[in-house]
Design a protein around this motif. Structure first.
Motif, PDB file in Angstrom:
ATOM      1  N   ALA A 123       0.840  -1.127   0.053  1.00  0.00           N
ATOM      2  CA  ALA A 123       0.024  -0.071  -0.067  1.00  0.00           C
ATOM      3  C   ALA A 123       0.925   1.257   0.034  1.00  0.00           C
ATOM      4  O   ALA A 123       0.491   2.155  -0.848  1.00  0.00           O
ATOM      5  CB  ALA A 123      -0.798   0.056   1.133  1.00  0.00           C
ATOM      6  N   PHE A 124       1.961   1.246   0.814  1.00  0.00           N
ATOM      7  CA  PHE A 124       2.905   2.330   0.548  1.00  0.00           C
ATOM      8  C   PHE A 124       3.426   2.592  -0.823  1.00  0.00           C
ATOM      9  O   PHE A 124       3.699   3.586  -1.161  1.00  0.00           O
ATOM     10  CB  PHE A 124       3.781   2.112   1.782  1.00  0.00           C
ATOM     11  N   LEU A 125       3.947   1.376  -1.269  1.00  0.00           N
ATOM     12  CA  LEU A 125       4.324   1.394  -2.665  1.00  0.00           C
ATOM     13  C   LEU A 125       3.440   2.046  -3.874  1.00  0.00           C
ATOM     14  O   LEU A 125       3.897   2.742  -4.796  1.00  0.00           O
ATOM     15  CB  LEU A 125       4.958   0.186  -3.041  1.00  0.00           C
ATOM     16  N   ASN A 126       2.006   1.797  -3.551  1.00  0.00           N
ATOM     17  CA  ASN A 126       1.086   2.313  -4.295  1.00  0.00           C
ATOM     18  C   ASN A 126       1.172   3.735  -4.043  1.00  0.00           C
ATOM     19  O   ASN A 126       0.452   4.617  -5.030  1.00  0.00           O
ATOM     20  CB  ASN A 126      -0.219   1.627  -4.128  1.00  0.00           C
ATOM     21  N   GLU A 127       1.456   4.459  -3.116  1.00  0.00           N
ATOM     22  CA  GLU A 127       1.438   5.635  -2.732  1.00  0.00           C
ATOM     23  C   GLU A 127       2.720   6.537  -3.346  1.00  0.00           C
ATOM     24  O   GLU A 127       3.068   7.568  -3.152  1.00  0.00           O
ATOM     25  CB  GLU A 127       1.422   5.928  -1.260  1.00  0.00           C
ATOM     26  N   GLY A 128       3.588   5.712  -3.953  1.00  0.00           N
ATOM     27  CA  GLY A 128       4.960   6.292  -4.566  1.00  0.00           C
ATOM     28  C   GLY A 128       5.896   6.154  -3.570  1.00  0.00           C
ATOM     29  O   GLY A 128       7.219   6.620  -3.910  1.00  0.00           O
ATOM     30  N   TYR A 129       5.752   5.398  -2.623  1.00  0.00           N
ATOM     31  CA  TYR A 129       7.268   4.990  -1.727  1.00  0.00           C
ATOM     32  C   TYR A 129       7.930   4.020  -2.370  1.00  0.00           C
ATOM     33  O   TYR A 129       7.347   3.240  -3.239  1.00  0.00           O
ATOM     34  CB  TYR A 129       6.736   5.198  -0.190  1.00  0.00           C
ATOM     35  N   GLN A 130       9.084   3.665  -1.458  1.00  0.00           N
ATOM     36  CA  GLN A 130      10.143   2.556  -2.183  1.00  0.00           C
ATOM     37  C   GLN A 130      10.057   1.397  -0.981  1.00  0.00           C
ATOM     38  O   GLN A 130      10.111   1.663   0.170  1.00  0.00           O
ATOM     39  CB  GLN A 130      11.316   2.894  -2.588  1.00  0.00           C
ATOM     40  N   LEU A 131      10.234   0.225  -1.516  1.00  0.00           N
ATOM     41  CA  LEU A 131      10.615  -0.970  -0.700  1.00  0.00           C
ATOM     42  C   LEU A 131      11.921  -0.970  -0.467  1.00  0.00           C
ATOM     43  O   LEU A 131      12.820  -0.796  -1.412  1.00  0.00           O
ATOM     44  CB  LEU A 131      10.100  -2.381  -1.310  1.00  0.00           C
ATOM     45  N   LEU A 132      12.588  -1.500   0.787  1.00  0.00           N
ATOM     46  CA  LEU A 132      13.778  -1.971   1.012  1.00  0.00           C
ATOM     47  C   LEU A 132      13.869  -3.234   1.377  1.00  0.00           C
ATOM     48  O   LEU A 132      15.135  -4.014   0.747  1.00  0.00           O
ATOM     49  CB  LEU A 132      14.705  -1.003   2.197  1.00  0.00           C
ATOM     50  N   SER A 133      13.050  -3.965   2.060  1.00  0.00           N
ATOM     51  CA  SER A 133      13.224  -5.207   2.385  1.00  0.00           C
ATOM     52  C   SER A 133      11.712  -6.032   2.651  1.00  0.00           C
ATOM     53  O   SER A 133      11.055  -5.208   3.021  1.00  0.00           O
ATOM     54  CB  SER A 133      13.986  -5.584   3.362  1.00  0.00           C
ATOM     55  N   ASP A 134      11.685  -7.366   2.317  1.00  0.00           N
ATOM     56  CA  ASP A 134      10.539  -8.169   2.602  1.00  0.00           C
ATOM     57  C   ASP A 134      10.832  -9.368   3.304  1.00  0.00           C
ATOM     58  O   ASP A 134      11.798  -9.880   2.720  1.00  0.00           O
ATOM     59  CB  ASP A 134       9.706  -8.444   1.458  1.00  0.00           C
ATOM     60  N   ASP A 135      10.307  -9.629   4.602  1.00  0.00           N
ATOM     61  CA  ASP A 135      10.779 -10.655   5.212  1.00  0.00           C
ATOM     62  C   ASP A 135      11.825 -10.641   6.334  1.00  0.00           C
ATOM     63  O   ASP A 135      11.654 -10.514   7.445  1.00  0.00           O
ATOM     64  CB  ASP A 135      10.887 -11.997   4.304  1.00  0.00           C
ATOM     65  N   VAL A 136      13.137 -10.219   5.722  1.00  0.00           N
ATOM     66  CA  VAL A 136      14.196 -10.061   6.731  1.00  0.00           C
ATOM     67  C   VAL A 136      14.603  -8.749   6.411  1.00  0.00           C
ATOM     68  O   VAL A 136      15.038  -8.100   5.417  1.00  0.00           O
ATOM     69  CB  VAL A 136      15.452 -10.982   6.416  1.00  0.00           C
ATOM     70  N   ILE A 137      14.886  -8.039   7.759  1.00  0.00           N
ATOM     71  CA  ILE A 137      15.187  -6.581   7.839  1.00  0.00           C
ATOM     72  C   ILE A 137      16.654  -6.671   8.508  1.00  0.00           C
ATOM     73  O   ILE A 137      16.797  -7.191   9.321  1.00  0.00           O
ATOM     74  CB  ILE A 137      14.367  -5.972   8.432  1.00  0.00           C
ATOM     75  N   ALA A 138      17.787  -6.240   7.723  1.00  0.00           N
ATOM     76  CA  ALA A 138      18.948  -5.912   8.261  1.00  0.00           C
ATOM     77  C   ALA A 138      19.407  -4.652   8.986  1.00  0.00           C
ATOM     78  O   ALA A 138      19.447  -3.743   8.162  1.00  0.00           O
ATOM     79  CB  ALA A 138      20.085  -6.193   7.113  1.00  0.00           C
ATOM     80  N   TYR A 169       2.346 -15.277  -3.797  1.00  0.00           N
ATOM     81  CA  TYR A 169       3.076 -15.124  -5.174  1.00  0.00           C
ATOM     82  C   TYR A 169       4.157 -14.305  -4.929  1.00  0.00           C
ATOM     83  O   TYR A 169       4.277 -13.403  -3.783  1.00  0.00           O
ATOM     84  CB  TYR A 169       2.129 -14.562  -6.041  1.00  0.00           C
ATOM     85  N   TYR A 170       5.381 -14.507  -5.611  1.00  0.00           N
ATOM     86  CA  TYR A 170       6.431 -13.632  -5.648  1.00  0.00           C
ATOM     87  C   TYR A 170       5.957 -12.505  -6.473  1.00  0.00           C
ATOM     88  O   TYR A 170       5.518 -12.581  -7.791  1.00  0.00           O
ATOM     89  CB  TYR A 170       7.527 -14.489  -6.327  1.00  0.00           C
ATOM     90  N   ILE A 171       6.436 -11.234  -6.074  1.00  0.00           N
ATOM     91  CA  ILE A 171       6.008  -9.931  -6.659  1.00  0.00           C
ATOM     92  C   ILE A 171       7.320  -9.149  -7.056  1.00  0.00           C
ATOM     93  O   ILE A 171       7.863  -8.616  -6.036  1.00  0.00           O
ATOM     94  CB  ILE A 171       4.853  -9.237  -6.045  1.00  0.00           C
ATOM     95  N   PRO A 172       7.701  -9.048  -8.307  1.00  0.00           N
ATOM     96  CA  PRO A 172       9.001  -8.181  -8.427  1.00  0.00           C
ATOM     97  C   PRO A 172       8.569  -6.776  -8.092  1.00  0.00           C
ATOM     98  O   PRO A 172       7.617  -6.386  -8.593  1.00  0.00           O
ATOM     99  CB  PRO A 172       9.351  -8.446  -9.960  1.00  0.00           C
ATOM    100  N   VAL A 173       9.461  -5.884  -7.592  1.00  0.00           N
ATOM    101  CA  VAL A 173       9.157  -4.676  -7.226  1.00  0.00           C
ATOM    102  C   VAL A 173      10.396  -3.578  -7.786  1.00  0.00           C
ATOM    103  O   VAL A 173      10.741  -2.713  -7.275  1.00  0.00           O
ATOM    104  CB  VAL A 173       8.929  -4.293  -5.889  1.00  0.00           C
ATOM    105  N   SER A 174      11.237  -3.983  -8.857  1.00  0.00           N
ATOM    106  CA  SER A 174      12.238  -3.284  -9.077  1.00  0.00           C
ATOM    107  C   SER A 174      12.127  -1.843  -9.379  1.00  0.00           C
ATOM    108  O   SER A 174      12.937  -0.840  -8.870  1.00  0.00           O
ATOM    109  CB  SER A 174      12.790  -3.755 -10.483  1.00  0.00           C
ATOM    110  N   SER A 175      10.910  -1.497  -9.835  1.00  0.00           N
ATOM    111  CA  SER A 175      10.731  -0.012 -10.165  1.00  0.00           C
ATOM    112  C   SER A 175      10.217   0.744  -9.031  1.00  0.00           C
ATOM    113  O   SER A 175      10.317   2.003  -9.059  1.00  0.00           O
ATOM    114  CB  SER A 175       9.483  -0.195 -11.198  1.00  0.00           C
ATOM    115  N   LYS A 176      10.143  -0.032  -7.937  1.00  0.00           N
ATOM    116  CA  LYS A 176       9.564   0.498  -6.553  1.00  0.00           C
ATOM    117  C   LYS A 176      10.551   0.269  -5.464  1.00  0.00           C
ATOM    118  O   LYS A 176      10.059  -0.043  -4.486  1.00  0.00           O
ATOM    119  CB  LYS A 176       8.024   0.215  -6.323  1.00  0.00           C
ATOM    120  N   TYR A 177      11.840   0.007  -5.781  1.00  0.00           N
ATOM    121  CA  TYR A 177      12.881  -0.353  -4.852  1.00  0.00           C
ATOM    122  C   TYR A 177      13.842   0.661  -4.496  1.00  0.00           C
ATOM    123  O   TYR A 177      14.474   1.206  -5.597  1.00  0.00           O
ATOM    124  CB  TYR A 177      13.342  -1.598  -5.456  1.00  0.00           C
ATOM    125  N   PHE A 178      14.191   0.621  -3.142  1.00  0.00           N
ATOM    126  CA  PHE A 178      15.527   1.590  -2.922  1.00  0.00           C
ATOM    127  C   PHE A 178      16.686   0.741  -2.803  1.00  0.00           C
ATOM    128  O   PHE A 178      16.509  -0.268  -1.922  1.00  0.00           O
ATOM    129  CB  PHE A 178      14.851   2.368  -1.847  1.00  0.00           C
TER     130      PHE A 178
END
Length: 309
Positions: free
Chosen positions: A147-162, A207-216
């Protein structure tokens, strides 16, 4: 069964990874690499070594800075000194199953062994800072991140956060790889077609969802941690987590936290938690167990953090 391929160097969690197994989820390093942080390779004798100290499947064995575990019908894994992952696949195993464990449990242990704090959750970049969404499995962490990505923000990680500490003991986070995992219900609510994505092995509704265009890509200061919980209430509520309660929250949502004592990391984990508690906002966000509330949750978080949409 998974095939050994030409060794390739990848990048994830800020680390260079030399692997003789294809990891298509990760970014390939094209430039010449002078130093390798992690090596991933196959070892056919590993299962025999695992059963020397234990005869219990699913049990984790920690000995001499090495973590061993076995998943029946998939593989035996060894994670050593934060530098090496080896695995011995079963004949029935599919490569997707093995990659899921390498990039999840194995990488979580690697981070711990390298004194990098692994949180279980999703991580988004908002206005130059990172915010972690933690919670139990099924709480809706990845859906909220989407939902944040849909608002124009970016993902750094999913599942494991370093999470790592700077020289001034300030918490920072590093991106992992550009992919999410979403349930069918989330895809439907976001208007996404499941036929366009690959399902997780053995799960026809995730499902696996690629997010390359919304990735930091890179590192950011960790500014906030939001614990997402499901309740039977019909209203969304958010509260600040009290300082002493924060330690319990951080430990509970540390990835594979049961390994901390056996790895001799209790003091390190506590000291790192102190730095996070003292420098990061922490909230508990409660959502109704039924219904799709992700967009409203985004609004609640942004208003609470006094951030402009």
């Amino acid at each position: 069964m998974i095939e050994v391929e030409k060794k390739v160097v990848y990048k994830a969690f800020g680390l260079t990874i030399l692997s003789d197994v294809a990891l298509p989820e990760l970014t390939i390093m094209d430039d010449q690499i002078e130093e390798i942080d992690i090596e991933i390779k196959r070892d056919e004798d590993l299962t025999r070594l695992y059963y020397e100290p234990t005869d219990q499947p699913h049990q984790f064995v920690v000995k001499d800075h090495v973590v061993l575990f076995h998943i029946p019908e998939i593989a035996t894994f060894s994670i050593k000194e934060g530098k090496r992952i080896t695995f011995s696949p079963m004949k029935e195993a599919e490569d997707g199953e093995i990659r899921l464990l390498i990039l999840g449990t194995c990488m979580g242990v690697i981070l711990m062994q390298r004194n990098i704090f692994p949180l279980h959750g999703s991580l988004v970049a908002i206005q130059g800072k990172a915010y972690a969404i933690i919670g139990d499995s099924g709480a809706g962490k990845s859906t909220l991140a989407s939902a944040f990505l849909n608002e124009g923000y970016q993902l750094l990680s999913d599942d494991v956060i370093a999470v790592w500490l700077s020289g001034e003991n300030m918490p920072y986070v590093t991106s992992s790889y550009p992919q999410q995992k979403l349930w069918q219900d989330s895809l439907t609510n976001f208007g996404m077609e499941s036929s366009e994505y690959q399902s997780l092995y053995g799960r026809v509704d995730k499902y696996y969802i690629p997010v390359s265009s919304k990735y930091f890509t890179g590192s950011l200061p960790l500014a906030g941690v939001i614990e997402l919980v499901k309740t039977e209430d019909k209203e969304i509520t958010i509260r600040q987590i009290a300082k002493l309660e924060r330690f319990k929250t951080l430990f509970y949502h540390t990835y594979r936290n049961f390994l901390i004592p056996d790895l001799g990391l209790t003091e390190w984990h506590f000291n790192t938690s102190v730095s996070i508690v003292n420098n990061v906002q922490m909230f508990q966000l409660s959502r109704p167990a039924s219904g799709f509330t992700a967009p409203q949750l985004v609004t609640t978080i942004m208003e609470t953090l006094n951030l402009e949409a």
